[in-house]
Design an enzyme around this catalytic site. Sequence first.
Site, PDB file in Angstrom:
ATOM      1  N   CYS A 111       0.886  -1.185   0.000  1.00 58.16           N
ATOM      2  CA  CYS A 111       0.000   0.000   0.000  1.00 58.16           C
ATOM      3  C   CYS A 111       0.908   1.215   0.000  1.00 58.16           C
ATOM      4  O   CYS A 111       1.082   1.878   1.024  1.00 58.16           O
ATOM      5  CB  CYS A 111      -0.920  -0.010   1.206  1.00 58.16           C
ATOM      6  SG  CYS A 111      -1.868  -1.538   1.423  1.00 58.16           S
ATOM      7  N   ALA A 112       1.494   1.522  -1.137  1.00 57.70           N
ATOM      8  CA  ALA A 112       2.676   2.374  -1.187  1.00 57.70           C
ATOM      9  C   ALA A 112       2.397   3.875  -1.240  1.00 57.70           C
ATOM     10  O   ALA A 112       3.208   4.665  -0.762  1.00 57.70           O
ATOM     11  CB  ALA A 112       3.543   1.984  -2.388  1.00 57.70           C
ATOM     12  N   ALA A 113       1.301   4.299  -1.874  1.00 58.81           N
ATOM     13  CA  ALA A 113       1.060   5.733  -2.065  1.00 58.81           C
ATOM     14  C   ALA A 113       0.907   6.433  -0.705  1.00 58.81           C
ATOM     15  O   ALA A 113       0.385   5.834   0.232  1.00 58.81           O
ATOM     16  CB  ALA A 113      -0.189   5.943  -2.906  1.00 58.81           C
ATOM     17  N   PRO A 114       1.364   7.690  -0.582  1.00 60.73           N
ATOM     18  CA  PRO A 114       1.919   8.549  -1.641  1.00 60.73           C
ATOM     19  C   PRO A 114       3.391   8.315  -1.974  1.00 60.73           C
ATOM     20  O   PRO A 114       3.892   8.906  -2.912  1.00 60.73           O
ATOM     21  CB  PRO A 114       1.718   9.956  -1.078  1.00 60.73           C
ATOM     22  CG  PRO A 114       1.816   9.773   0.399  1.00 60.73           C
ATOM     23  CD  PRO A 114       1.195   8.425   0.685  1.00 60.73           C
ATOM     24  N   LYS A 126       7.638   6.244   2.057  1.00 65.84           N
ATOM     25  CA  LYS A 126       8.327   5.031   2.507  1.00 65.84           C
ATOM     26  C   LYS A 126       8.993   4.320   1.327  1.00 65.84           C
ATOM     27  O   LYS A 126      10.081   3.752   1.471  1.00 65.84           O
ATOM     28  CB  LYS A 126       7.352   4.094   3.213  1.00 65.84           C
ATOM     29  CG  LYS A 126       6.705   4.675   4.469  1.00 65.84           C
ATOM     30  CD  LYS A 126       5.770   3.661   5.102  1.00 65.84           C
ATOM     31  CE  LYS A 126       5.003   4.250   6.271  1.00 65.84           C
ATOM     32  NZ  LYS A 126       4.003   5.254   5.827  1.00 65.84           N
ATOM     33  N   ASP A 175      -0.543   0.249  -5.254  1.00 65.82           N
ATOM     34  CA  ASP A 175      -1.618   0.957  -4.552  1.00 65.82           C
ATOM     35  C   ASP A 175      -2.926   0.702  -5.290  1.00 65.82           C
ATOM     36  O   ASP A 175      -2.943   0.592  -6.522  1.00 65.82           O
ATOM     37  CB  ASP A 175      -1.358   2.455  -4.456  1.00 65.82           C
ATOM     38  CG  ASP A 175      -2.191   3.087  -3.340  1.00 65.82           C
ATOM     39  OD1 ASP A 175      -1.719   3.081  -2.190  1.00 65.82           O
ATOM     40  OD2 ASP A 175      -3.317   3.554  -3.619  1.00 65.82           O
ATOM     41  N   CYS A 210      -1.041   3.814  11.304  1.00 63.14           N
ATOM     42  CA  CYS A 210      -0.955   5.068  12.071  1.00 63.14           C
ATOM     43  C   CYS A 210      -2.152   5.142  13.017  1.00 63.14           C
ATOM     44  O   CYS A 210      -2.743   6.200  13.223  1.00 63.14           O
ATOM     45  CB  CYS A 210      -0.886   6.284  11.148  1.00 63.14           C
ATOM     46  SG  CYS A 210      -2.148   6.328   9.866  1.00 63.14           S
TER      47      CYS A 210
END
Length: 586
Positions: free
Chosen positions: A176-179, A182, A207, A313
């Site tokens: 789940c890379a966006a934005p 990381k 994503d 988060c």
Amino acid sequence: MGRRQRRQQQQQQQQQRRGRGSGGWPEGGYADIVKENALFERYYRALGLVPAGEWARFMAALREPLPATLRITGYKSHAKEILHCLKNKYFKELENQVVDGQTIEMPQPLSWYPEELAWHTNLSRKVLRKSPQLEKFHHFLVSETESGNISRQEAVSMIPPLLLDVQPHHKILDMCAAPGSKTAQLIEMLHADMSVPFPEGFIIANDVDNKRCYLLVHQAKRLSSPCIMVVNHDASSIPNLQITMSGRKEILFYDRILCDVPCSGDGTMRKNIDVWKKWTTQNSLQLHGLQLRIATRGVEQLAEGGRMVYSTCSLNPVENEAVIASLLEKSEGALELADVSSELPGLKRMSGVMQWKVMTKDGQWFEDWKAVPSSRHTQIRPTMFPLKDEEKLKALNLERCLRILPHHQNTGGFFVAVLIKKSAMPWNRRPPKLPLALKVKPEPQPSVAVSSETGEGDVVTEAKGEDSLAKESAESKKDGVCGPPPTKKMKLFGFKEDPFVFLSEEDPLFSPIQTFYALDPSFPRINLLTRTQEGKKKQLYMVSKEIRDVLLNNSERLKVWLAFLLSAWKPIYATVLPGLLFRPWP
């Protein structure tokens, strides 16, 4: 009275009735969001996640603005030059500066981030933009951010990539890379050895939202790595890919997986003020199932001995320990939590909890699944509760998870768990091999789609239509053509995507470029590609040989969506950008 005057008078009367001034704004301005949520306080007080005597500090920290945090990006040698410039020029100019009657606090390095490459400051954007004393510093930050040398990234967001322990030879999946902040860290780690322009490893960044993929490509683009490609897929059912190993095709398993799942985000209250009025336990209950499915799909694609970092988060155990506990339990010993207490010295953290309760949005508590009425079974699931068997619960070692509380180091809230895969998942283990005399040729079966249940050792029987499709595309692959299946035509937003065509050794297109930039004859021209099979080739793209192999072996499974390219060529291999964005072919 004219028509225009009557219209203006009517508008003024409407605005007055709505309590708005002549400019359309509420008289006296918009009211500030009240940073109070009784249900939030009741919930977290009861769970006991905050140590005794620290509750007031915890809530006070949540109500304070989040400090700005910047990370010096790029490859090590260049990053150190930027750091030297910041410390010895711009930070020194901030000493004893007074803005609006207050002395500016000097930026400080994050104590736990390696080599002082991450800093935090209480300077707000408003102060930076409007203070003449800080004009030079502001311009420096803007220009370096645009060029990719500096990135604004929340401090706790930097933790998961650091705990992945990435090496240049690793195959990495960012689920789940966006934005992409990381992802940028992972690219930097992949290129840790600047003497190697093409590391053996690569990153596949995914994503589910194709609009967010544009942000992801923009972030990756600034680092100019040929070892990353972006895919657009639902992370909970991301398909298996194939690579060539020792001359034959095998399923791609990843050495490292970053699983930073969608979450309720109550650890971001300091920067996302809306969370104060919108927070409810319902958000966590709705996300738990998705988080567990994504994490499960992640460990299915993780290589044995590999490492996966699960992070959110959120502070809520339903999204954190409950997901990890369920994953560990159904792994039947295939997974274990890594002890990372000695990693990132200087980072203050809390251990994972062993017990928690579940609360509905109307404030009703449940401590056991058996107590949940059947009317709520679609809302509350058994995997949300801790195990009742004390011995099994203790064996999970949930205390090895780590939770970051905002008041400990002036950060946001965060949760991280590091998983090690010791063996194949139970549902993916190969059946015992039969003697040759007992083997029977199976009857042809219907096509089986790749799903989250397809993993290690699974044999997928393809229909004849797909077999013939593979044969039809074999010739084009020999010529280096990577595009959608020839039997299917798909238009997305009215545009048909062109294929990627790899350059052959004899292609005359590259010779003038090689001469102009004085490139060494060993430059891997077969890793160059274009977006057209016919007509003039106006743009060239660059990938590593490993990404090239992934492309050629999976063109029927992935649909090419779009690509980006640097505006000018540079004679350094590692600065040539592939920036590939893919979409799965249905």
